[in-house]
Design a protein around this motif. Sequence first.
Motif, mmCIF file in Angstrom:
data_model
loop_
_atom_site.group_PDB
_atom_site.id
_atom_site.type_symbol
_atom_site.label_atom_id
_atom_site.label_comp_id
_atom_site.label_asym_id
_atom_site.label_seq_id
_atom_site.Cartn_x
_atom_site.Cartn_y
_atom_site.Cartn_z
ATOM 1 N N MET A 14 4.347 7.201 9.084
ATOM 2 C CA MET A 14 4.844 6.901 7.737
ATOM 3 C C MET A 14 3.714 6.980 6.701
ATOM 4 S SD MET A 14 8.027 6.520 7.410
ATOM 5 C CE MET A 14 9.569 6.088 8.193
ATOM 6 N N LEU A 15 2.526 6.586 7.104
ATOM 7 C CA LEU A 15 1.400 6.587 6.168
ATOM 8 C C LEU A 15 0.883 7.996 5.884
ATOM 9 C CD1 LEU A 15 -0.599 3.437 7.319
ATOM 10 C CD2 LEU A 15 0.778 3.715 5.244
ATOM 11 N N GLU A 16 1.445 8.998 6.557
ATOM 12 C CA GLU A 16 1.081 10.381 6.244
ATOM 13 C C GLU A 16 1.659 10.801 4.897
ATOM 14 O OE1 GLU A 16 2.466 12.731 9.473
ATOM 15 O OE2 GLU A 16 0.999 11.931 10.906
ATOM 16 N N ASP B 299 2.333 9.131 -1.034
ATOM 17 C CA ASP B 299 2.570 7.928 -1.822
ATOM 18 C C ASP B 299 2.177 6.679 -1.035
ATOM 19 O OD1 ASP B 299 3.631 6.231 -3.906
ATOM 20 O OD2 ASP B 299 5.346 5.907 -2.610
ATOM 21 N N PHE B 300 2.630 6.605 0.216
ATOM 22 C CA PHE B 300 2.303 5.455 1.058
ATOM 23 C C PHE B 300 0.806 5.398 1.340
ATOM 24 C CE2 PHE B 300 6.817 5.587 3.036
ATOM 25 C CZ PHE B 300 7.302 4.826 1.996
ATOM 26 N N GLY C 204 -4.731 -0.775 -1.660
ATOM 27 C CA GLY C 204 -4.380 -2.174 -1.455
ATOM 28 C C GLY C 204 -3.077 -2.591 -2.105
ATOM 29 N N THR C 205 -2.292 -1.601 -2.558
ATOM 30 C CA THR C 205 -0.997 -1.903 -3.161
ATOM 31 C C THR C 205 0.041 -2.164 -2.073
ATOM 32 O OG1 THR C 205 -1.519 -0.438 -5.010
ATOM 33 C CG2 THR C 205 0.792 -1.048 -4.738
ATOM 34 N N LEU D 46 8.517 -3.045 4.002
ATOM 35 C CA LEU D 46 9.121 -2.414 5.168
ATOM 36 C C LEU D 46 10.402 -1.671 4.808
ATOM 37 C CD1 LEU D 46 8.593 -5.215 7.851
ATOM 38 C CD2 LEU D 46 7.343 -3.064 7.629
ATOM 39 N N SER D 47 11.121 -2.176 3.812
ATOM 40 C CA SER D 47 12.358 -1.504 3.391
ATOM 41 C C SER D 47 12.076 -0.089 2.892
ATOM 42 C CB SER D 47 13.051 -2.315 2.294
ATOM 43 O OG SER D 47 12.192 -2.486 1.172
ATOM 44 N N GLU D 48 10.874 0.132 2.352
ATOM 45 C CA GLU D 48 10.518 1.470 1.867
ATOM 46 C C GLU D 48 10.347 2.443 3.023
ATOM 47 O OE1 GLU D 48 7.776 1.555 -1.710
ATOM 48 O OE2 GLU D 48 7.399 -0.483 -0.994
#
Length: 310
Positions: free
Chosen positions: A53-55, A58-59, A66-67, A71-73
């Motif tokens: 998901m962190l790929e 935006d994430f 640090g923003t 989990l819903s996203e």
Amino acid sequence: AEQVRANAETYFEQFFRIVDRDLTEVHYQTEWFDKFDLGDAIKLLSHKTVAQMLERDDFSNRYKSGTEIYLSEFMYPLLQGYDSVMLHSDVEIGGTDQTFNLLVGRELQPIFGQPSQQILTVQLIVGLDGYKKMGKSLSNYIAMTAPAHDMFGKLMSLPDHAMMSYFETLTDLPLAELTELRRKMDEGSLNPRDVKLRMAREIVNEFHDATAAREAKEAFIRQFSERKLPTDIPDYRLSEPTNIITLMVDAKLATSKSEARRNVQQGGVSFFPGGETGAAERVSDVNFTVPVLDGAILKVGKLHYLRIKA
């Protein structure tokens, strides 16, 4: 549910201006998500890791800065991807900002025994400010269902630097012709205003027809180049003197009193007591009372008018 379907109808009205309604099959997500329970949600979540998901840019950027990321996203791309599974999608089309979500659908399909869909992304266009993504919330958009003359006028307000992106995404002009237009503007042999007139006519033709596009262009030139008022100003029945703010809202020249007040305070409202033959008077006082003058004209912004009928 009723509100969702009512909203959907407005999307259909726009969508079917481009896509043939008779060749289109419409499905609602409730067909599969009404039966989707917690077990299904957990099973769906098990097909993706946090690292994957962190790929998404935006994430990834938010994590590095640090923003907070909720989990819903993470769930949203998976739910959108599951739509592809339930539709047995062959091709999914979306804006370039949706690339990650489209790829999630492509990756989920083989897990459910389906071939991976192809994805097609399209360039996003900027709004009328020329910089930010077009959106209703920013009030920098042109409605696909807008009348031809309104659409034409708004297109003509677009900054010159954004014209080519509109040509590329909203017209069928060949790339070679666009390259030539850009070259001539750069060397100064072609006025950008003439190119913008061509752009506006091409786009209005796509969403309306050639006749409407021609008439919109003629009306624009008559109104702004020759400084003449439009010939199709709608009538508004006024039975008694009325406050300018109240009239603007009642006549739908503003969506709210605060918007009407802002237009007045920013100098965007004019009154023509003598109609077409008289001079304009700038309305700068929010307490101005519009008199009952048959044939008088009220102008709000560059494009909106009404003619008072006593």
